[in-house]
Design a protein around this motif. Sequence first.
Motif, short mmCIF file in Angstrom:
data_model
loop_
_atom_site.label_atom_id
_atom_site.label_comp_id
_atom_site.label_asym_id
_atom_site.label_seq_id
_atom_site.Cartn_x
_atom_site.Cartn_y
_atom_site.Cartn_z
N ILE A 90 -5.86 -0.17 5.14
CA ILE A 90 -7.25 0.13 4.53
C ILE A 90 -7.61 1.58 4.22
N GLY A 91 -7.48 2.09 5.82
CA GLY A 91 -7.72 3.83 5.07
C GLY A 91 -7.12 4.73 4.09
N GLU A 92 -5.91 3.94 4.67
CA GLU A 92 -4.95 5.20 3.85
C GLU A 92 -5.58 4.79 1.91
N ARG A 93 -5.33 3.56 2.17
CA ARG A 93 -5.58 3.65 0.26
C ARG A 93 -6.90 4.03 0.42
N ILE A 94 -8.13 4.63 1.16
CA ILE A 94 -9.62 4.56 0.56
C ILE A 94 -9.68 6.69 0.98
N THR A 95 -8.59 7.13 1.36
CA THR A 95 -9.04 8.27 1.91
C THR A 95 -8.70 8.88 0.45
N GLY A 96 -7.41 8.78 -0.67
CA GLY A 96 -7.57 9.59 -1.27
C GLY A 96 -8.88 9.68 -2.47
N HIS A 97 -9.46 8.45 -2.61
CA HIS A 97 -10.79 8.45 -2.71
C HIS A 97 -12.36 9.28 -2.52
N ALA A 98 -12.24 9.26 -1.11
CA ALA A 98 -13.14 9.58 -0.23
C ALA A 98 -12.66 11.21 -0.36
N ALA A 127 -15.40 0.19 -4.21
CA ALA A 127 -14.61 -1.00 -5.08
C ALA A 127 -13.33 -1.41 -4.11
N GLU A 128 -13.06 -0.39 -4.08
CA GLU A 128 -11.90 -0.75 -2.99
C GLU A 128 -11.84 -1.94 -1.76
N LEU A 129 -13.34 -1.94 -1.49
CA LEU A 129 -13.79 -2.75 -0.53
C LEU A 129 -13.93 -3.61 -0.20
N LEU A 130 -13.52 -4.27 -2.53
CA LEU A 130 -13.86 -5.97 -2.64
C LEU A 130 -12.37 -6.36 -2.73
N PRO A 131 -12.32 -7.66 -2.37
CA PRO A 131 -10.78 -7.79 -2.95
C PRO A 131 -10.26 -8.35 -4.69
N LEU A 132 -10.31 -7.23 -5.34
CA LEU A 132 -10.09 -7.35 -6.84
C LEU A 132 -8.51 -7.72 -7.43
N ASP A 133 -8.04 -7.32 -6.11
CA ASP A 133 -6.08 -7.63 -6.60
C ASP A 133 -5.38 -8.32 -5.48
N ALA A 134 -4.71 -8.92 -5.23
CA ALA A 134 -3.73 -9.61 -4.63
C ALA A 134 -3.51 -8.62 -3.20
N ALA A 135 -3.45 -7.49 -3.17
CA ALA A 135 -3.76 -6.74 -1.86
C ALA A 135 -4.86 -6.73 -1.44
N ARG A 136 -6.08 -6.75 -2.30
CA ARG A 136 -7.06 -6.39 -1.34
C ARG A 136 -7.79 -7.71 -0.91
N ARG A 137 -6.85 -8.88 -1.71
CA ARG A 137 -7.16 -10.27 -1.88
C ARG A 137 -7.28 -10.39 0.01
N GLU A 138 -5.23 -9.60 -0.26
CA GLU A 138 -5.26 -10.69 1.13
C GLU A 138 -5.51 -9.67 2.51
N GLU A 139 -6.10 -7.70 2.34
CA GLU A 139 -6.53 -7.39 3.22
C GLU A 139 -8.12 -8.28 3.68
N ALA A 140 -8.35 -8.56 2.96
CA ALA A 140 -10.36 -9.33 3.04
C ALA A 140 -9.78 -10.80 3.99
N VAL A 141 -8.49 -11.26 3.72
CA VAL A 141 -9.13 -13.06 3.81
C VAL A 141 -8.23 -12.73 5.70
#
Length: 214
Positions: free
Chosen positions: A68-76, A100-114
């Motif tokens: 999760i952190g790696e995905r957010i780092t670029g935006h941050a 929006a990276e903290l929301l399950p807006l696609d399959a990958a982020r939904r898997e992380e939220a689950v």
Amino acid sequence: MPKVVIPETRRQDVARAVLRIVGRDGLEHASLRNIADEAGLAIGSVRHYFDSQTEVVIFAMEELCGRIGERITGHAERLLNPTAPGTPLDRRAAVEALLAELLPLDAARREEAVLWLAFTTAARTRPELRPGTALLHESTRRLIARVLEEARRAGGVPGDLDLGLETERLAALLDGLALGMVLHPDGVDPRAALLILRRHLRDLAERREFEDGT
């Protein structure tokens, strides 16, 4: 020649097996035997890299946080480092994209939220999991606070913004949306969740405009 096994790579393979089990069947099914089977290893091989099932699960949580952190780092980095070179920054769009990276807006982020919901729920009765869940909880709020503080510095929100209150309010919005989207996937869809986030951010900005009389 015998195959060379890099310990950290093998540990990550095991962690991914844990995450697949937790996402598919629940944390209660992440026994050492099931983890070994999922990873295609002998249970002795798993024990070679981890002393216990708890250690495996904690390591898997850390891997999830890292993902999760790696995905957010670029935006941050782009948003929170205003001196970085590049094209002019659309700050409002950048804030929206980051949060929006903290929301399950696609399959990958939904898997992380689950997965995170499973770990967080389990931590209520498994104290050994609480440090990991608390870390992501606090990291998320620190990130939101930094975003709001930078917005205040740039004049995008009121100068007298109650940073603590608005951090918790925005965190509650994101947490609630993520929870609802995981538990009731036919309820709030990704498009509606994004619109809700956008409306909240717009309301903060419009409050500044109202107070300024513009």
